[in-house]
Design a protein around this motif. Structure first.
Motif, short mmCIF file in Angstrom:
data_model
loop_
_atom_site.label_atom_id
_atom_site.label_comp_id
_atom_site.label_asym_id
_atom_site.label_seq_id
_atom_site.Cartn_x
_atom_site.Cartn_y
_atom_site.Cartn_z
N ASN A 1 0.86 -1.19 0.00
CA ASN A 1 0.00 0.00 0.00
C ASN A 1 0.90 1.24 0.00
OD1 ASN A 1 -1.72 2.13 0.62
ND2 ASN A 1 -3.04 0.89 1.94
N ALA B 1 -0.39 4.55 1.90
CA ALA B 1 -0.27 4.47 3.36
C ALA B 1 1.19 4.59 3.79
CB ALA B 1 -0.86 3.15 3.86
N TRP C 1 -7.10 6.45 1.30
CA TRP C 1 -7.34 5.04 1.00
C TRP C 1 -8.14 4.86 -0.28
CZ3 TRP C 1 -12.50 5.05 0.96
CH2 TRP C 1 -13.18 5.86 1.88
N VAL D 1 0.67 -0.76 8.60
CA VAL D 1 0.68 0.45 7.78
C VAL D 1 -0.38 0.33 6.70
CG1 VAL D 1 2.02 1.77 6.08
CG2 VAL D 1 3.15 0.89 8.14
N GLY D 2 -0.36 -0.78 5.97
CA GLY D 2 -1.12 -0.86 4.73
C GLY D 2 -2.46 -1.53 4.82
N CYS E 1 2.89 7.52 6.17
CA CYS E 1 3.56 7.22 7.44
C CYS E 1 4.99 7.76 7.44
CB CYS E 1 3.59 5.71 7.70
SG CYS E 1 1.97 5.06 8.17
N TYR F 1 -4.70 8.50 5.60
CA TYR F 1 -4.14 8.60 4.24
C TYR F 1 -5.29 8.43 3.26
CZ TYR F 1 -4.74 3.60 3.51
OH TYR F 1 -5.30 2.35 3.36
N ALA G 1 -3.63 4.56 8.83
CA ALA G 1 -2.47 3.68 8.88
C ALA G 1 -1.85 3.69 10.28
CB ALA G 1 -1.43 4.12 7.85
#
Lengths: 247, 471
Positions: free
Chosen positions: A12, A15, A223, A192-193, A19, A221, A202
């Protein structure tokens, strides 16, 4: 030294970039990847390019079960749709990227820290750390001041009590938590993803080695972009739905 | 190494000065900051715990907990935290030196006057509430851990047994025996529960009891068995020991000392409000009780206690959110039924969700004629009563039980300033005030504008819909 701990990126890119940007704003100077760089998401090549550049610069990267499945001969431990994603992922990657995945260690140790995707106790078994009992086993095997891991997609923090068993704690995002070394600590930093606790943001954590503190973060984020890429790639629909619901 | 330290030694740049205290847990010296720390322009102390061979491991953990928790706290009710040493090298804590007197100086010298108990108790409760708002439960409140500043405000010290809701609890399950001081720890602490802010309310009650009666409500037991008595036993009524103790004060004390947390005050701020406005405390059986119940009742309580389940609880801040204090500023000077109605509707919506939420109705009226003398004074009292009656009349349709309500008529030439001061002192969480009517010309700043800008809490400015004739 502030170290960003990133687990379960799962291809991802949106994401991961969110981060990394957040961690840089928080003053992170180093980063460690705790496995499952690929699988589920639509951007394995772009994510690996980013991770490989960081690894070149000295970042710790350990292997996750999805990384292992992509470079293994058979993916017998996975369910059918996961297997389909593994095959698709393999096709997206060039030989150097596959070689990078093949070369990843199961466990890395540095400065009193043990980095491992699942449990430090028989790491190749990919045991999920569901509770304090599982965490105590991993802590016992790791022999480190701090164990940082992923695999389970929910953030959690454990510490070892004097009697040997571990105590679980559910961290509140954004709170700087002291993790002094008189007892071992184990943090599951979250995904995270592919967050799975009903919150689409995330997950990652930031470790401040000088102060011995740990901060769990949630980073919103876009998405919708990541989900659209999953659909465009022809990957199973539910993988896109998951990103939209954070489940 | 710690016990060998003496005045003149330098620890991480801090120079040790006069030795102030050498207790069982550690030594305290005055300290001067390292050169170049111009920011530390206030007096300092350094606290060095007794650690080393022979000291219980509990001391080490309480030192770690103190560093974690104290380091996270701020505000006027804790000493400013400056630095902590690495446990492996030099364990120490540097903090602000707080000038004042220990609350210990007030206890053990016979019953204290009611006004003094109420004043000290309210200051203590405000300080405890400030801690709870920062997610911290003290869990070791006792007179020795309370410093009374010259201005009467209270500063709390010693966070070695505290619980922070946002940190893993290093003391949880660590030690079998209950931690804390026998006379002051709550029943749930005896059973090992370490995260209920109402445990501190119990300790406030025990301190109030001690101030009023010069005895402990449940003695000073050290054994688990002795500590368990407070799960079912009722303390001797303060009024039986000290007949001068008013019923309202006994009501407050015994409510703090209830065995079940859910039967106590839901927040320390509510204790402070009751101690500040004794005349408005609703006195029930607790306040009037003179003798302890008979053997039958005690036996029943004892049997109940064998199945004692600690009350359910939330994080301190969530607990406080449901136990908050709502202030309604009612302009009794300008009687306007429609505006009163709109204000009441908003207040009602704020109060329905939580039965622990309390309402304080306040009106500010101009200062009565400065001329002293019987007639004016009488007229002033009559005027205050008139406004009190209007406040009560405004609140009646809300149908709240009296223990959730209080009324205050404040005389002041500065309504906004008076409301802000009241909200600050009483730790109000939400202030509701009417917007000025549309037809009032702008003269300087409106009261509601200034209150909204400067209040230490949330403010709702209530306005009737445009036109406003249909209310």
């Amino acid at each position: 030294m502030k170290l960003a701990l990133l687990a379960d990126v799962h291809a991802n890119l949106e994401a991961l970039e969110a981060c990394l940007e957040h961690a840089a704003e928080q003053g992170a100077t180093e980063v460690a990847f705790l496995g499952d760089l690929v699988g589920y998401g639509a951007d394995p090549a772009a994510v690996l390019a980013l991770v490989m550049a960081r690894a070149e610069a000295g970042a710790v990267v350990v292997r996750g079960n999805h990384d292992a499945a992509v470079v293994a001969s058979g993916a017998e431990t996975m369910n059918k749709s996961a297997e389909a994603v593994v095959d698709w992922t393999r096709q997206q990657l060039a030989p150097p990227e596959l070689a990078f995945l093949s070369g990843l260690p199961l466990v890395a140790k540095r400065d009193g820290i043990c980095f491992v995707h699942a449990s430090a106790d028989r790491p190749a078994d990919w045991t999920y750390l569901h509770d304090a009992v599982d965490a105590a086993r991993s802590i016992g095997a790791a022999r480190a001041d701090w164990v940082f891991s992923g695999h389970v997609h929910q953030q959690a923090l454990y510490h070892q009590a004097p009697a040997g068993h571990a105590l679980a704690f559910k961290p509140v995002p954004g709170v700087v938590i002291p993790v002094p070394t008189r007892r071992p600590w184990l943090a599951v930093v979250g995904s995270v993803g592919q967050p799975r606790d009903g919150n689409t943001a995330a997950c990652y954590a930031l470790f401040d080695a000088g102060r011995a503190t740990l901060t769990f973060h949630r980073v919103p984020y876009d998405w919708s972009v990541a989900a659209a890429k999953v659909r465009a790639a022809g990957l199973p629909e539910y993988l896109a739905d998951r990103l939209e619901r954070g489940e | 190494m710690s016990s060998n330290l003496q005045s003149g030694d330098v620890v991480d740049g801090f120079t040790l000065g006069e030795r102030l205290h050498g207790g069982g847990m550690g030594i305290i010296f005055r300290a001067t900051p390292p050169p170049g720390r111009a920011d530390l322009d206030f007096p300092l102390i350094i606290k060095v715990p007794r650690l080393g061979p022979g000291e219980p491991s509990e001391t080490v953990v309480t030192y770690e907990v103190e560093v974690m928790v104290h380091g996270s706290l701020s505000g006027p009710h804790v000493p400013r935290f400056v630095a902590a040493g690495d446990l492996a090298v030099h364990p120490y804590l540097v903090m602000e030196y707080v000038p004042g007197r220990s609350l210990k100086e007030w206890v053990g010298k016979g019953p204290r006057p009611v006004e003094e108990v109420a004043r000290l108790g309210a200051a203590l409760a405000r300080a405890v509430h400030a801690l709870h708002l920062q997610e911290v439960v003290h869990l070791d409140l006792k007179p020795a851990n309370v410093i009374v500043r010259e201005d009467g405000e209270v500063v709390l010290i010693d966070f070695g047994l505290a619980h922070h809701a946002h940190f893993p609890d290093l003391l949880a399950e660590e030690f079998r025996h209950p931690m804390g001081s026998g006379p002051y720890i709550s029943p749930e602490q005896v059973l090992g529960v370490r995260r209920d802010s109402r445990s501190d309310v119990f300790a406030i009650g025990a301190i109030l009891y001690e101030l009023v009666t010069a005895t402990y409500p449940f003695g000073a037991p050290t054994s688990q068995r002795g500590l368990r008595h407070r799960l079912w036993q009722l303390p001797i009524s303060p009024r039986r020991l000290v007949p001068e103790c008013p019923e309202w004060l006994q009501e407050v004390i015994l409510r703090c000392l209830e065995a079940q947390a859910v039967d106590r005050y839901a927040s320390a701020a509510q204790v402070a409000v009751d101690l500040t406005h004794g005349e408005q405390v609703t006195v029930g059986e607790r306040g009037r009780r003179l003798r302890r119940p008979g053997l039958g009742t005690l036996l029943k309580r004892w049997i109940m206690a064998t199945g004692y389940e600690p009350s359910p609880l939330d994080r301190p801040s969530q607990q406080l959110a449901t136990a908050s204090i709502v202030l309604a500023a009612v302009a009794t000077q300008h009687r306007n039924e429609q505006r009163f109605q709109v204000l009441r509707e908003v207040v009602k919506r704020l109060l329905v969700s939580d039965p622990d939420r309390r309402l304080t109705c306040v009106t500010v009226i101009p200062v009565a004629s400065e001329l002293a003398g019987g007639r004016e004074e009488e007229a002033g009292t009559a005027r205050r009563i008139r406004h009190l009656v209007r406040l009560r009349n405004w609140a009646e349709p809300l149908g709240l039980p009296p223990e959730r309500l209080s009324y205050h008529v404040i005389e002041s030439g500065d309504p906004a300033g008076a409301l802000l001061e009241y909200a600050r002192v009483n730790q109000v969480d939400h202030l509701v005030i009417g917007a000025p009517p549309a037809d009032v010309p702008m003269k300087g700043t409106f009261v509601s504008t200034r209150v909204a800008a400067e209040a230490p809490c949330s403010v709702t400015v209530v306005r009737s819909r445009a036109g406003g004739k249909d209310g």
